[in-house]
Scaffold this motif. Structure first.
Motif, PDB file in Angstrom:
ATOM      1  N   GLN A 173       2.901  -0.722  -0.987  1.00 52.78           N
ATOM      2  CA  GLN A 173       3.744  -0.218  -2.075  1.00 52.78           C
ATOM      3  C   GLN A 173       4.653  -1.352  -2.561  1.00 52.78           C
ATOM      4  O   GLN A 173       5.004  -2.256  -1.803  1.00 52.78           O
ATOM      5  CB  GLN A 173       4.609   0.946  -1.577  1.00 52.78           C
ATOM      6  N   SER A 209       7.564  -0.966  -3.224  1.00 56.17           N
ATOM      7  CA  SER A 209       8.918  -0.686  -2.737  1.00 56.17           C
ATOM      8  C   SER A 209       9.466  -1.833  -1.883  1.00 56.17           C
ATOM      9  O   SER A 209      10.681  -2.015  -1.778  1.00 56.17           O
ATOM     10  CB  SER A 209       8.934   0.613  -1.921  1.00 56.17           C
ATOM     11  N   GLN A 264      12.095  -3.983  -3.348  1.00 56.23           N
ATOM     12  CA  GLN A 264      13.487  -3.494  -3.332  1.00 56.23           C
ATOM     13  C   GLN A 264      14.296  -4.230  -2.268  1.00 56.23           C
ATOM     14  O   GLN A 264      15.431  -4.643  -2.495  1.00 56.23           O
ATOM     15  CB  GLN A 264      13.535  -1.996  -2.985  1.00 56.23           C
ATOM     16  N   ARG A 279      -4.441  -0.292  -0.024  1.00 55.33           N
ATOM     17  CA  ARG A 279      -4.502   0.773   0.987  1.00 55.33           C
ATOM     18  C   ARG A 279      -5.936   0.896   1.482  1.00 55.33           C
ATOM     19  O   ARG A 279      -6.884   0.641   0.714  1.00 55.33           O
ATOM     20  CB  ARG A 279      -4.051   2.109   0.395  1.00 55.33           C
ATOM     21  N   GLN A 319       1.333  -0.890  -8.873  1.00 50.03           N
ATOM     22  CA  GLN A 319       2.507  -0.033  -9.038  1.00 50.03           C
ATOM     23  C   GLN A 319       3.583  -0.800  -9.792  1.00 50.03           C
ATOM     24  O   GLN A 319       3.555  -2.028  -9.849  1.00 50.03           O
ATOM     25  CB  GLN A 319       3.087   0.352  -7.667  1.00 50.03           C
ATOM     26  N   GLU A 349       7.660  -0.811  -9.500  1.00 49.99           N
ATOM     27  CA  GLU A 349       8.807  -0.316  -8.762  1.00 49.99           C
ATOM     28  C   GLU A 349      10.042  -0.446  -9.647  1.00 49.99           C
ATOM     29  O   GLU A 349      10.126  -1.372 -10.458  1.00 49.99           O
ATOM     30  CB  GLU A 349       8.991  -1.208  -7.524  1.00 49.99           C
ATOM     31  N   THR A 387      14.312   7.349   0.245  1.00 53.50           N
ATOM     32  CA  THR A 387      15.227   7.948  -0.726  1.00 53.50           C
ATOM     33  C   THR A 387      15.724   9.296  -0.210  1.00 53.50           C
ATOM     34  O   THR A 387      15.033   9.992   0.526  1.00 53.50           O
ATOM     35  CB  THR A 387      14.531   8.158  -2.094  1.00 53.50           C
ATOM     36  N   ALA A 406      15.887   4.767  -7.222  1.00 49.84           N
ATOM     37  CA  ALA A 406      14.644   3.991  -7.217  1.00 49.84           C
ATOM     38  C   ALA A 406      13.504   4.880  -7.678  1.00 49.84           C
ATOM     39  O   ALA A 406      13.589   6.107  -7.627  1.00 49.84           O
ATOM     40  CB  ALA A 406      14.369   3.460  -5.813  1.00 49.84           C
ATOM     41  N   PHE A 407      12.463   4.248  -8.140  1.00 55.09           N
ATOM     42  CA  PHE A 407      11.260   4.998  -8.512  1.00 55.09           C
ATOM     43  C   PHE A 407      10.043   4.086  -8.360  1.00 55.09           C
ATOM     44  O   PHE A 407      10.163   2.857  -8.347  1.00 55.09           O
ATOM     45  CB  PHE A 407      11.348   5.538  -9.949  1.00 55.09           C
ATOM     46  N   GLY A 408       8.904   4.720  -8.205  1.00 56.28           N
ATOM     47  CA  GLY A 408       7.661   3.947  -8.113  1.00 56.28           C
ATOM     48  C   GLY A 408       6.586   4.662  -8.898  1.00 56.28           C
ATOM     49  O   GLY A 408       6.352   5.861  -8.698  1.00 56.28           O
TER      50      GLY A 408
HETATM   51  N1  DAH Z   1       6.351   3.780  -2.876  1.00 56.28           N
HETATM   52  C1  DAH Z   1       6.038   5.147  -3.185  1.00 56.28           C
HETATM   53  C2  DAH Z   1       4.544   5.370  -3.034  1.00 56.28           C
HETATM   54  O1  DAH Z   1       3.816   4.409  -3.013  1.00 56.28           O
HETATM   55  C3  DAH Z   1       6.490   5.491  -4.563  1.00 56.28           C
HETATM   56  C4  DAH Z   1       7.968   5.597  -4.627  1.00 56.28           C
HETATM   57  C5  DAH Z   1       8.590   6.789  -4.432  1.00 56.28           C
HETATM   58  C6  DAH Z   1       8.739   4.504  -4.866  1.00 56.28           C
HETATM   59  C7  DAH Z   1       9.962   6.927  -4.491  1.00 56.28           C
HETATM   60  C8  DAH Z   1      10.119   4.605  -4.922  1.00 56.28           C
HETATM   61  C9  DAH Z   1      10.700   5.820  -4.738  1.00 56.28           C
HETATM   62  O2  DAH Z   1      10.914   3.572  -5.142  1.00 56.28           O
HETATM   63  O3  DAH Z   1      12.064   5.906  -4.792  1.00 56.28           O
HETATM   64  O4  DAH Z   1       4.114   6.479  -2.955  1.00 56.28           O
END
Ligand code: DAH
Length: 340
Positions: free
Chosen positions: A171, A173, A176, A197, A211, A213, A254, A308-310
């Motif tokens: 990921q 992430s 971050q 993966r 992805q 991020e 999170t 955060a988001f992905g």
């Molecule tokens: N890394 C997560 C995944 O691969 C996606 C993700 C979810 C990223 C929530 C984030 C987050 O930064 O806050 O499924």
């Protein structure tokens, strides 16, 4: 006597020159008449038979004959050369009215188009675009994101290990953590990149995908900031009427965590084949950065908060261009790619 001989020789030479149209032949004629063993030289040699008082006159005649043959040879050569040049120019003429060769211009890959759009939107909101390593330490990919060694989330993201400590990141992430460790706050970044993966290939899975991020850390960042940001992002990428919906979820890094859906941009939320009758389409995972995650990277969670988001890049490309099989994105079939 001598004059007759010379006239005859000149006539013969001029006749031969006139009859030829080859430069090689011209040369042969020159050698035959004017060369060291040529006919004119032969005549010169017979000068000893000429009476001494006639010699200057005869010598002059010989020279005149030589000069005339040489002049005609030269003219003939020039004429031939210009004829050759002219023929060449005619043969090589460029027809500017012929259709030009088509230049085949390449196409940007749908993933690239989607990424550029995502970047444009976030850069417009003041985000920085950063990148992290694809070969990553276990610490950055799992540990520092609140996924300790025996955490079940590690199972869901099985990956390819270089050794016990190094792996292909599952990921983005992990970026971050790198960003937070730099100790520069506020942070407002997106980090696009390839992730890996141990998944089987099918219409919605691939062992390697992409992805983007997102991370914001500052004083007083709340879930409202997260919601506002992602709602604006969704409108820009899927159209101004797009609505968003957050469903509670769990991500180790999170708290609280959510998954975000967007209203189906095909049917506007009524339910259609595209959204499988749901009216909503799942887009991304997100949440407020877990205090422990901030702390591990040296940020005081009492002073700072973050969201955060992905988001899966392929997911956006597939939705935007209505592609129903992810494998098409990786096969590099020109018939597919040139549609974008
Ligand atoms: N890394 C997560 C995944 O691969 C996606 C993700 C979810 C990223 C929530 C984030 C987050 O930064 O806050 O499924």
């Amino acid at each position: 006597m001598m004059k007759e001989k010379l006239d005859q020789l000149r006539e013969e030479a001029l006749k031969q020159i006139k009859e030829t149209d080859s430069a090689d032949r011209l040369n042969e004629i020159r050698v035959a008449f004017l060369g060291k063993k040529g006919e004119l030289t032969g005549i010169l040699k017979s000068m000893k038979d000429v009476a001494p008082e006639d010699r200057p006159k005869v010598g002059q005649m010989v020279n005149d004959t030589r000069a005339e043959i040489e002049k005609v040879l030269e003219e003939s050569k020039t004429r031939m050369e210009s004829a050759i040049r002219e023929a060449k120019m005619k043969a090589e003429v460029i027809d500017v009215t012929l259709p030009a060769k088509k230049n085949k211009v390449g196409h940007r890959h749908p993933n690239t188009i989607a990424l550029e759009e995502v970047e444009r939107i976030f850069v417009g909101m003041g985000y920085e675009v950063v990148e992290g390593p694809e070969v990553e330490k276990d610490y950055y990919n799992f540990e520092a994101l609140n996924i300790p060694a025996d955490h079940p989330a590690k199972d869901e993201q099985d990956t390819f290990y270089i050794n016990a400590d190094l792996l292909l990141r599952t990921q983005t992430s992990s970026t971050q953590v790198h960003e937070m460790e730099k100790g520069r706050i506020p942070i407002k970044m997106i980090a696009p990149g390839r992730v890996f993966r141990a998944d089987e290939v099918d219409a919605t899975h691939s062992p390697s995908f992409h992805q983007v991020e997102g991370l914001v850390v500052d004083k007083d960042i709340t879930f409202a900031d997260l919601k506002g940001t992602l709602a604006e992002f969704s409108k820009q990428i899927f159209g101004p009427d797009t609505k968003v919906k957050f469903r509670p979820h769990h991500f180790p890094f999170t708290e609280p965590s959510a998954e975000m859906d967007v209203s189906c941009f095909k049917c506007g939320g009524k339910g259609c084949r595209f959204c499988k009758g749901e009216g909503w389409i799942e887009i991304l995972g997100c949440g407020m950065v877990h205090p422990h995650v901030l702390e591990m990277s040296g940020i005081d969670p009492k002073e700072y908060t973050g969201f955060a988001f992905g988001v899966g890049l392929e997911r956006i490309a597939l939705l935007k261009y209505e592609i129903d099989d992810m494998r098409l994105l990786y096969e590099n079939d020109i018939r597919f790619l040139k549609q974008f």
